[in-house]
Design a protein around this motif. Structure first.
Motif, PDB file in Angstrom:
ATOM      1  N   ILE A   2      41.637  41.532  40.066  1.00 60.77           N
ATOM      2  CA  ILE A   2      41.264  42.679  40.888  1.00 60.77           C
ATOM      3  C   ILE A   2      39.845  42.450  41.395  1.00 60.77           C
ATOM      4  CG2 ILE A   2      40.771  45.166  40.838  1.00 60.77           C
ATOM      5  CD1 ILE A   2      42.968  45.378  38.655  1.00 60.77           C
ATOM      6  N   VAL A   3      39.712  42.457  42.705  1.00 57.06           N
ATOM      7  CA  VAL A   3      38.400  42.223  43.311  1.00 57.06           C
ATOM      8  C   VAL A   3      38.099  43.370  44.266  1.00 57.06           C
ATOM      9  CG1 VAL A   3      36.989  40.649  44.678  1.00 57.06           C
ATOM     10  CG2 VAL A   3      38.780  39.715  43.201  1.00 57.06           C
ATOM     11  N   SER A  21      31.724  47.069  43.902  1.00 58.53           N
ATOM     12  CA  SER A  21      31.795  45.623  44.073  1.00 58.53           C
ATOM     13  C   SER A  21      31.898  45.011  42.697  1.00 58.53           C
ATOM     14  CB  SER A  21      30.540  45.092  44.784  1.00 58.53           C
ATOM     15  OG  SER A  21      30.523  45.526  46.131  1.00 58.53           O
ATOM     16  N   LEU A  22      33.075  44.538  42.369  1.00 61.83           N
ATOM     17  CA  LEU A  22      33.266  43.953  41.043  1.00 61.83           C
ATOM     18  C   LEU A  22      34.522  43.107  41.016  1.00 61.83           C
ATOM     19  CD1 LEU A  22      35.655  45.934  39.573  1.00 61.83           C
ATOM     20  CD2 LEU A  22      33.739  47.500  39.709  1.00 61.83           C
ATOM     21  N   GLN A  23      34.592  42.287  39.980  1.00 58.37           N
ATOM     22  CA  GLN A  23      35.754  41.423  39.779  1.00 58.37           C
ATOM     23  C   GLN A  23      36.244  41.583  38.362  1.00 58.37           C
ATOM     24  OE1 GLN A  23      35.411  37.343  40.802  1.00 58.37           O
ATOM     25  NE2 GLN A  23      34.355  37.744  42.751  1.00 58.37           N
ATOM     26  N   LYS A  45      43.809  54.289  40.023  1.00 56.38           N
ATOM     27  CA  LYS A  45      44.774  54.387  41.128  1.00 56.38           C
ATOM     28  C   LYS A  45      44.457  53.374  42.233  1.00 56.38           C
ATOM     29  CE  LYS A  45      46.348  59.117  40.397  1.00 56.38           C
ATOM     30  NZ  LYS A  45      46.277  60.533  40.832  1.00 56.38           N
ATOM     31  N   LEU A  46      43.165  53.097  42.433  1.00 54.58           N
ATOM     32  CA  LEU A  46      42.785  52.056  43.397  1.00 54.58           C
ATOM     33  C   LEU A  46      43.238  50.685  42.901  1.00 54.58           C
ATOM     34  CD1 LEU A  46      39.156  53.266  44.245  1.00 54.58           C
ATOM     35  CD2 LEU A  46      41.103  53.252  45.833  1.00 54.58           C
ATOM     36  N   CYS A  47      43.308  50.532  41.577  1.00 50.01           N
ATOM     37  CA  CYS A  47      43.666  49.233  40.985  1.00 50.01           C
ATOM     38  C   CYS A  47      45.163  48.951  41.051  1.00 50.01           C
ATOM     39  CB  CYS A  47      43.211  49.148  39.532  1.00 50.01           C
ATOM     40  SG  CYS A  47      41.428  49.087  39.325  1.00 50.01           S
ATOM     41  N   TYR A  48      45.998  49.964  41.308  1.00 44.86           N
ATOM     42  CA  TYR A  48      47.424  49.664  41.476  1.00 44.86           C
ATOM     43  C   TYR A  48      47.962  50.175  42.810  1.00 44.86           C
ATOM     44  CZ  TYR A  48      48.439  54.315  39.328  1.00 44.86           C
ATOM     45  OH  TYR A  48      48.506  55.655  39.016  1.00 44.86           O
ATOM     46  N   ALA A  49      47.027  50.332  43.771  1.00 47.05           N
ATOM     47  CA  ALA A  49      47.380  50.671  45.150  1.00 47.05           C
ATOM     48  C   ALA A  49      48.140  51.992  45.272  1.00 47.05           C
ATOM     49  CB  ALA A  49      48.169  49.533  45.821  1.00 47.05           C
ATOM     50  N   ALA A  55      36.875  52.850  52.415  1.00 41.76           N
ATOM     51  CA  ALA A  55      35.961  51.878  53.020  1.00 41.76           C
ATOM     52  C   ALA A  55      35.960  50.636  52.148  1.00 41.76           C
ATOM     53  CB  ALA A  55      34.541  52.456  53.110  1.00 41.76           C
ATOM     54  N   GLY A  56      35.552  49.525  52.698  1.00 41.05           N
ATOM     55  CA  GLY A  56      35.500  48.287  51.932  1.00 41.05           C
ATOM     56  C   GLY A  56      36.873  47.692  51.688  1.00 41.05           C
ATOM     57  N   ARG A  57      36.925  46.714  50.787  1.00 38.74           N
ATOM     58  CA  ARG A  57      38.178  45.996  50.550  1.00 38.74           C
ATOM     59  C   ARG A  57      38.492  45.909  49.062  1.00 38.74           C
ATOM     60  NH1 ARG A  57      35.267  44.228  54.116  1.00 38.74           N
ATOM     61  NH2 ARG A  57      33.974  43.184  52.550  1.00 38.74           N
ATOM     62  N   ILE A  58      39.776  45.937  48.758  1.00 38.31           N
ATOM     63  CA  ILE A  58      40.228  45.710  47.391  1.00 38.31           C
ATOM     64  C   ILE A  58      41.354  44.686  47.422  1.00 38.31           C
ATOM     65  CG2 ILE A  58      41.281  46.732  45.329  1.00 38.31           C
ATOM     66  CD1 ILE A  58      39.943  49.334  45.975  1.00 38.31           C
ATOM     67  N   GLN A  59      41.191  43.629  46.649  1.00 38.02           N
ATOM     68  CA  GLN A  59      42.252  42.632  46.514  1.00 38.02           C
ATOM     69  C   GLN A  59      42.914  42.800  45.162  1.00 38.02           C
ATOM     70  OE1 GLN A  59      41.679  38.481  47.002  1.00 38.02           O
ATOM     71  NE2 GLN A  59      40.609  38.716  48.962  1.00 38.02           N
ATOM     72  N   LEU A  60      44.225  42.914  45.168  1.00 36.38           N
ATOM     73  CA  LEU A  60      44.987  43.059  43.926  1.00 36.38           C
ATOM     74  C   LEU A  60      45.890  41.845  43.788  1.00 36.38           C
ATOM     75  CD1 LEU A  60      45.885  46.833  44.389  1.00 36.38           C
ATOM     76  CD2 LEU A  60      44.011  45.861  43.044  1.00 36.38           C
ATOM     77  N   LEU A  61      45.682  41.073  42.755  1.00 31.07           N
ATOM     78  CA  LEU A  61      46.460  39.855  42.506  1.00 31.07           C
ATOM     79  C   LEU A  61      46.495  38.978  43.754  1.00 31.07           C
ATOM     80  CD1 LEU A  61      49.436  41.434  40.487  1.00 31.07           C
ATOM     81  CD2 LEU A  61      47.165  40.771  39.695  1.00 31.07           C
ATOM     82  N   GLY A  62      45.349  38.869  44.409  1.00 30.93           N
ATOM     83  CA  GLY A  62      45.223  37.962  45.542  1.00 30.93           C
ATOM     84  C   GLY A  62      45.642  38.523  46.887  1.00 30.93           C
TER      85      GLY A  62
END
Ligand code: ADP
Ligand code: ADP
Length: 225
Positions: A2-3, A21-23, A45-49, A55-62
């Motif tokens: 999770i990024v 901003s974290l990984q 909830k942001l961590c599992y979409a 605003a900004g970006r979240i990458q979940l499992l790439g």
């Protein structure tokens, strides 16, 4: 796994969470702490979409969370197991069927996974309660059932929202033990909790990073807990 890059979220016009901003690295163990209402559930909830950043970006499992289509979300939910705060059981179905629900719903249960159900029920210590209905379970039994349901699809990531919220201290430690064991199997674990004693208890068992939500920001807590 999770990024987050300068991600933010607000339910209204005011952001509740900002500058995230974290990984979270594969195989890591994180606690997420902060007072009630700070935004722990929202963060998860942001961590599992379930929620997308405003605003900004979240990458979940790439994958960029904002770019996920329905199939992408469904696939993600198989790889990220969530222990919801209120457990969300279907009260008319026996505990074992509630635990198996993600398999049933996906329609993609492999024979292996089906066979795993009874092992899993035993592992969380609910063998004798498998036929009980959710309203008949104690708080600790409910939480263990919710954990079993969260991991039945063998996810890479486990997100637990106050898993020890309604259980006594011995049961809190037992739940922690299960989550530590899952982490030792290589799974990334995030536990939202306001229970600092639980975080202290974890220190001798696992190398955990503590994220603190305060004033809408997430910081890595120091060693003063
Ligand atoms: P917590 O104990 O984590 O603070 P809450 O009781 O605040 O949990 O929230 C439980 C559920 O209700 C969550 O799914 C949350 O998103 C939702 N919720 C909380 N506050 C509100 C609100 N003001 N309006 C709508 N839904 C809310
Ligand atoms: P925590 O889990 O740390 O208790 P939450 O993420 O549940 O915090 O909630 C953070 C804040 O956002 C609270 O003030 C809550 O009332 C509000 N909130 C949560 N869900 C909703 C929602 N669906 N709509 C509006 N406000 C919400």
């Amino acid at each position: 796994m999770i990024v987050m890059e300068e991600a933010a979220y607000g339910y209204g016009t005011e952001p509740l969470l900002a500058d995230l901003s974290l990984q979270l690295q594969p195989g890591s163990f994180h606690f997420l702490t902060g007072p009630s209402g700070a935004g722990k559930t929202t963060f998860l909830k942001l961590c599992y979409a379930e929620l997308l950043p405003t605003a900004g970006r979240i990458q979940l499992l790439g994958v960029d969370a904002a770019a996920l289509d329905r199939d992408g979300v469904a696939d993600l939910r198989r790889r990220i197991g969530v222990v919801h705060q209120d457990c969300q059981f279907l009260d008319h179905l026996p505990t074992s069927e509630n635990i198996a629900l993600p398999l049933t719903v996906s329609g993609r249960a492999t024979p292996d996974q089906a066979a795993n159900l009874s092992d899993l029920v035993s592992w969380v210590g609910l063998k004798s309660r498998a036929h009980a209905l959710p309203p008949e379970l104690s708080g600790g039994e409910r939480q263990r059932a919710a954990l079993a349901r969260a991991i039945i699809m063998d996810p890479d990531v486990i997100l637990a929202d106050e898993p020890t919220g309604n259980v006594d201290w011995d049961m809190s430690l037992r739940l922690l033990q299960l989550l530590v064991e899952l982490n030792r199997m290589g799974k990334t674990v995030v536990i939202a909790t306001h229970d600092l004693a639980l975080i202290r208890a974890a220190k001798s068992q696992v190398q955990a990073r503590v994220l603190r939500i305060q004033g809408g920001h997430v910081t890595v807590a120091g060693a003063d807990l």
